[in-house]
Write an enzyme that holds these catalytic residues in place. Sequence first.
Site, PDB file in Angstrom:
ATOM      1  N   LYS A  46       0.855  -1.189   0.000  1.00 16.91           N
ATOM      2  CA  LYS A  46       0.000   0.000   0.000  1.00 16.91           C
ATOM      3  C   LYS A  46       0.882   1.227   0.000  1.00 16.91           C
ATOM      4  CE  LYS A  46      -4.544   0.833   0.573  1.00 16.91           C
ATOM      5  NZ  LYS A  46      -5.717  -0.028   0.436  1.00 16.91           N
TER       6      LYS A  46
HETATM    7  P1  NAD Z   1     -12.972   7.803  -2.184  1.00 18.32           P
HETATM    8  O1  NAD Z   1     -11.888   8.782  -2.234  1.00 18.32           O
HETATM    9  O2  NAD Z   1     -13.671   7.439  -3.447  1.00 18.32           O
HETATM   10  O3  NAD Z   1     -14.086   8.304  -1.140  1.00 18.32           O
HETATM   11  C1  NAD Z   1     -13.770   8.659   0.169  1.00 18.32           C
HETATM   12  C2  NAD Z   1     -14.997   9.237   0.829  1.00 18.32           C
HETATM   13  O4  NAD Z   1     -14.723   9.425   2.221  1.00 18.32           O
HETATM   14  C3  NAD Z   1     -15.400  10.611   0.271  1.00 18.32           C
HETATM   15  O5  NAD Z   1     -16.814  10.683   0.176  1.00 18.32           O
HETATM   16  C4  NAD Z   1     -14.900  11.565   1.347  1.00 18.32           C
HETATM   17  O6  NAD Z   1     -15.619  12.797   1.404  1.00 18.32           O
HETATM   18  C5  NAD Z   1     -15.131  10.729   2.588  1.00 18.32           C
HETATM   19  N1  NAD Z   1     -14.373  11.194   3.742  1.00 18.32           N
HETATM   20  C6  NAD Z   1     -13.070  11.592   3.785  1.00 18.32           C
HETATM   21  N2  NAD Z   1     -12.754  12.005   5.023  1.00 18.32           N
HETATM   22  C7  NAD Z   1     -13.867  11.845   5.768  1.00 18.32           C
HETATM   23  C8  NAD Z   1     -14.171  12.096   7.128  1.00 18.32           C
HETATM   24  N3  NAD Z   1     -13.256  12.582   7.975  1.00 18.32           N
HETATM   25  N4  NAD Z   1     -15.424  11.817   7.581  1.00 18.32           N
HETATM   26  C9  NAD Z   1     -16.374  11.337   6.735  1.00 18.32           C
HETATM   27  N5  NAD Z   1     -16.129  11.076   5.439  1.00 18.32           N
HETATM   28  C10 NAD Z   1     -14.901  11.335   4.969  1.00 18.32           C
HETATM   29  O7  NAD Z   1     -12.362   6.495  -1.485  1.00 18.32           O
HETATM   30  P2  NAD Z   1     -12.829   4.988  -1.632  1.00 18.32           P
HETATM   31  O8  NAD Z   1     -12.065   4.372  -2.720  1.00 18.32           O
HETATM   32  O9  NAD Z   1     -14.308   4.916  -1.635  1.00 18.32           O
HETATM   33  O10 NAD Z   1     -12.274   4.359  -0.266  1.00 18.32           O
HETATM   34  C11 NAD Z   1     -13.001   4.442   0.959  1.00 18.32           C
HETATM   35  C12 NAD Z   1     -12.477   3.406   1.927  1.00 18.32           C
HETATM   36  O11 NAD Z   1     -12.637   2.108   1.358  1.00 18.32           O
HETATM   37  C13 NAD Z   1     -11.009   3.538   2.292  1.00 18.32           C
HETATM   38  O12 NAD Z   1     -10.825   3.136   3.637  1.00 18.32           O
HETATM   39  C14 NAD Z   1     -10.332   2.543   1.373  1.00 18.32           C
HETATM   40  O13 NAD Z   1      -9.102   2.086   1.862  1.00 18.32           O
HETATM   41  C15 NAD Z   1     -11.374   1.438   1.366  1.00 18.32           C
HETATM   42  N6  NAD Z   1     -11.289   0.551   0.209  1.00 18.32           N
HETATM   43  C16 NAD Z   1     -11.382   1.020  -1.056  1.00 18.32           C
HETATM   44  C17 NAD Z   1     -11.318   0.147  -2.121  1.00 18.32           C
HETATM   45  C18 NAD Z   1     -11.497   0.599  -3.537  1.00 18.32           C
HETATM   46  O14 NAD Z   1     -11.600  -0.266  -4.426  1.00 18.32           O
HETATM   47  N7  NAD Z   1     -11.581   1.880  -3.832  1.00 18.32           N
HETATM   48  C19 NAD Z   1     -11.107  -1.220  -1.891  1.00 18.32           C
HETATM   49  C20 NAD Z   1     -11.029  -1.688  -0.573  1.00 18.32           C
HETATM   50  C21 NAD Z   1     -11.128  -0.786   0.462  1.00 18.32           C
END
Ligand code: NAD
Length: 427
Positions: free
Chosen positions: A112
């Site tokens: 990561k």
């Molecule tokens: P993203 O950037 O698309 O979305 C992130 C969201 O979180 C946004 O809506 C943002 O406004 C919100 N956010 C940020 N800070 C915040 C806070 N302090 N309080 C409330 N909301 C807040 O990211 P994503 O890809 O959707 O990833 C989200 C989570 O899922 C992360 O923990 C990531 O590691 C995990 N994840 C993502 C994937 C993937 O395929 N994208 C896969 C596995 C896990």
Amino acid sequence: METIKTKPTKTGMYENVLRQYNQAADIMGLHDGIRKILVNTNNEILVNFPVKLDDGSIEVFTGYRVQHNNALGPYKGGLRYHPTVDIDAARALAMWMTWKTAIVGLPYGGGKGGIQIDPSKYSQSELERITRRFTYALGDNIGPDLDIPAPDVNTNARIMAWIADTYSSIKSPSVRQKNMHVVTGKPVGSGGLEGRDRATGFGVVCNIKKWAKSAQKELNGMTFIVQGFGNVGYWASHFLSKEGAKLLAVQDASATIASAEGFDPDDLLKYAAENDGNIKGYEHGSELEDQHFFAIDCDIIIPAALGNQITADNSMQIKAKVIAEGANGPISVDAEKILLRNGIEIIPDILCNSGGVIGSYYEWLQNKRSENWKLDTVLEMIEDKLNDAYDRITEVSKIYNVSSRTAAYIVALKRLELTYKERGVFP
Ligand code: NAD
């Protein structure tokens, strides 16, 4: 480039992953030597690189890539662009990737990384130069058979396309086309997979469906709330709404909004898309104080934002039946004890959000084989792998009488332990 090795210095996700790991290793009696290997990361890469901004000034950025373990295959895991990215965050997230890929039986290890940056402060052309220069700085520390990044918080298909293009461009012409699978999560027109965009959120809902089935509950008519309305939060809301559940509240970095009638996730997404990705100001429902979010009366909570959001301080307010961890590490170890004591079930991140890396695996395979798969086929393959992993974890949780998280760790650690035992340690 610098290689760093330091001890953990502060609490947070890294402390949580080590506590989870040690607990599972104790319970299953993990081999001592293998335990020492897996508590360490293999490589920790830190790069400082300069970028010219739109106004002609130069800024130096710090990027990270932590490669935790590759016993089962190339390192795999996302790149995050966020001010909280540091070496400990990258270590924690890389370790979770190792467990995740092992649980769902993928031929990958865990890695990561990311850049410590608030991307909203930069223009698209600056973000493109930052991404390309970061890729150049990482050089051959990533590669389609070595370490394969993917999207995470604040990174998306377009950023993956820039990485693939930059990485391929610095190779000799005869092998450029063989390197597109250096990243997954690319746009479909640039070697991406139909369905990779929704894979994580879809997988979260596959897990919720398994939970409902085993608890003999109907999702139709249930209520849920989602923290984070990005890739994972939106798609999880979309698929869960299709099951007949009602989205009562959403929190993102801009606001917390709630509606007793329930939100339409697709309409909310349309609004957010026109407002820099933010939900603040959405005309349906009303705005709440952020700290009241987790106290909302609902059946299902989907944290899909950052780590350590549910802590010992706010876990007592939670009334939901189940928390499905879309985010990585959203619940602290202390909070988890309180939640389990209160009878709240948790579908752990390393299972719950692994639909994303399963989708990435199929994209990687598709690129390697020069094939193209249809959306329905992809979603079916993801659901199959998740269902198998869910059943295995349920079985192990009964055998050891442990929580789903500890059972998920035991499944992962047993697979890694077997590999090390079969293969031995060089020389
Ligand atoms: P993203 O950037 O698309 O979305 C992130 C969201 O979180 C946004 O809506 C943002 O406004 C919100 N956010 C940020 N800070 C915040 C806070 N302090 N309080 C409330 N909301 C807040 O990211 P994503 O890809 O959707 O990833 C989200 C989570 O899922 C992360 O923990 C990531 O590691 C995990 N994840 C993502 C994937 C993937 O395929 N994208 C896969 C596995 C896990």
